[in-house]
Design an enzyme around this catalytic site. Structure first.
Site, PDB file in Angstrom:
ATOM      1  N   PHE A   1     -13.455  44.327  17.216  1.00  0.00           N
ATOM      2  CA  PHE A   1     -12.537  44.903  17.918  1.00  0.00           C
ATOM      3  C   PHE A   1     -11.551  45.913  17.435  1.00  0.00           C
ATOM      4  O   PHE A   1     -11.333  45.536  16.490  1.00  0.00           O
ATOM      5  CB  PHE A   1     -11.816  44.559  18.882  1.00  0.00           C
TER       6      PHE A   1
ATOM      7  N   ASP B   1      -9.977  45.549   8.683  1.00  0.00           N
ATOM      8  CA  ASP B   1      -8.270  45.497  10.095  1.00  0.00           C
ATOM      9  C   ASP B   1      -7.222  44.697   9.580  1.00  0.00           C
ATOM     10  O   ASP B   1      -8.030  43.552  10.176  1.00  0.00           O
ATOM     11  CB  ASP B   1      -8.957  45.382  10.744  1.00  0.00           C
TER      12      ASP B   1
ATOM     13  N   LYS C   1       0.386  46.918  15.213  1.00  0.00           N
ATOM     14  CA  LYS C   1       0.725  45.627  16.371  1.00  0.00           C
ATOM     15  C   LYS C   1       2.438  45.543  15.834  1.00  0.00           C
ATOM     16  O   LYS C   1       3.201  45.806  16.256  1.00  0.00           O
ATOM     17  CB  LYS C   1       0.295  44.374  16.784  1.00  0.00           C
TER      18      LYS C   1
END
Length: 389
Positions: free
Chosen positions: A127, A214, A243
């Site tokens: 993702f 990532d 995040k």
């Protein structure tokens, strides 16, 4: 019609305030947060240092433009360079945007070498975001559904399978980069092995490809080191994070090293809000606090404690298949699908958790979680698991 677009299956609770690992609901109940806004509030809610930094910066300057120097952005860039070992950074507002920057770096890196149909290898069950390029890179058909035609230039291989990766790289000279997560946050917390990561690095070196990690979810102390790759003794060429970087203030970062650090030049990329003074003031304080309070080390210790407790309490139930993840990024893999546990956790246990990939209970508590809170998470999750047939 509801004023907010119907893009989320929201649970029946609204929060009014929070402190540390706890949230207060409109219903007057207190909830234990084992999700941290999906790995965002690593310092917990209403952290005094972040609150102070935001209030002080808001009183001075919130936004100018990247057309001018931004002191807080420079300070944050230097801090990230120090904790990562990377050379430079581009700031954005989200993880998806950080990954967009990485994708653009890879494509331009290819173009600069004369490869005009540059391709990036990505992983199944990955993702990377919900913009058109990042959802195209994502290895989940549900995310793709209804948004075709997808952006071309992505080659998909199975995660943790070095032979498959080597085969596609050798077969396709248009490949310029490999983009992957060290732990697949949305992909059931599948975790890359040390051998696999080193083999990916070696393949990228051999074929002059960019290794792009990532670390949107795994970074900022979450997995027991500031960035996950630091546990394995190698460096990526491109690194993305977001995040937990802003503890709830929107900010993303794409870091680069060596040849990748010189690819983007004036006019190649930009962001109106990216790296503005307010977001950078918050993020600088987050980096500083993670370092000063040794929260990466604490996350490693608390992660080990939680794994041991869950193993002890669940191994004899016949319901736990395995425990995945690193640090305070924990995936309890159940022997059956259990998406209903998310709602049950809220209504029955006043606990915030997530279920990903159908059968994986995902726990992402604040990095400064204490032992008493950890014990409560275990107790409440074990109670939830006991309701499974």
């Amino acid at each position: 019609m509801h004023a907010i677009m119907n893009t989320y299956g929201r649970l029946p609770v609204t929060f009014t305030s929070g402190q540390g690992s706890w949230l207060n609901g409109e219903d007057g109940k207190q909830y234990l947060d084992a999700l941290s806004g999906i790995a965002v509030c690593g310092l917990g809610h209403a952290h005094p240092a972040v609150t102070k930094a935001l209030c002080e910066q808001a009183d001075k300057l919130i936004h100018t433009s990247n057309l001018y120097g931004i002191e807080r952005q420079q300070a944050l860039a230097e801090a990230l360079r120090r904790v990562s070992g990377m050379d430079n950074v581009f700031f954005s507002n989200s993880g998806a945007e950080a990954n967009e920057a990485a994708i653009k770096i890879a494509r331009k890196y290819g173009h600069d070498k004369g490869i005009h149909e540059a391709k990036i290898v990505v992983m199944t069950q990955s993702f990377h975001g919900r913009t058109l390029a990042t959802l195209s890179a994502t290895g989940n058909a549900k995310v793709h559904e209804g948004f075709g035609p997808l952006v071309s230039g992505f080659v998909r291989v199975p995660y943790n399978d070095i032979a498959a990766l080597e085969a596609v790289i050798k077969a396709d000279p248009q490949i310029v980069a490999v983009l992957m997560e060290p732990v697949q946050g949305e992909g059931g917390l599948a975790t890359a092995s040390a051998d696999y990561l080193h083999a990916v690095r070696a393949l990228c070196d051999q074929h002059e490809l960019l290794m792009m990690l990532d670390e949107i979810q795994t970074g900022n102390g979450r997995t027991g080191s500031y960035f996950c790759y630091q546990q394995f003794g190698f460096m990526p060429d491109v690194l993305t994070t977001a995040k937990g970087l802003g503890n709830g203030v929107p900010i993303g970062a794409c870091l680069a090293r060596g040849k990748a650090a010189e690819v983007l030049q004036p006019g190649n990329h930009g962001s109106t809000y990216g790296g503005n003074p307010l977001a950078c003031a918050a993020a600088f304080t987050v980096v500083e606090t993670i370092e000063q309070d040794k929260l990466s080390e604490h996350a490693a210790e608390m992660g080990e404690y939680l794994r041991a407790q869950f193993t002890e309490k669940l191994q004899g139930t016949g319901k736990l298949k395995e425990i995945r993840g690193r640090g305070l990024m924990i995936g309890l893999v159940m022997n059956q699908d259990c998406p209903q546990l998310m709602a049950q956790a809220v209504t029955e246990q006043q606990l915030l958790i997530n279920v990903t990939a159908g059968n994986v209970i995902r726990l992402l508590p604040p990095l400064n979680l204490n032992k008493e809170e950890a014990d409560q998470i275990v107790e409440r999750v074990v109670a939830l698991v006991s309701t499974l047939g």
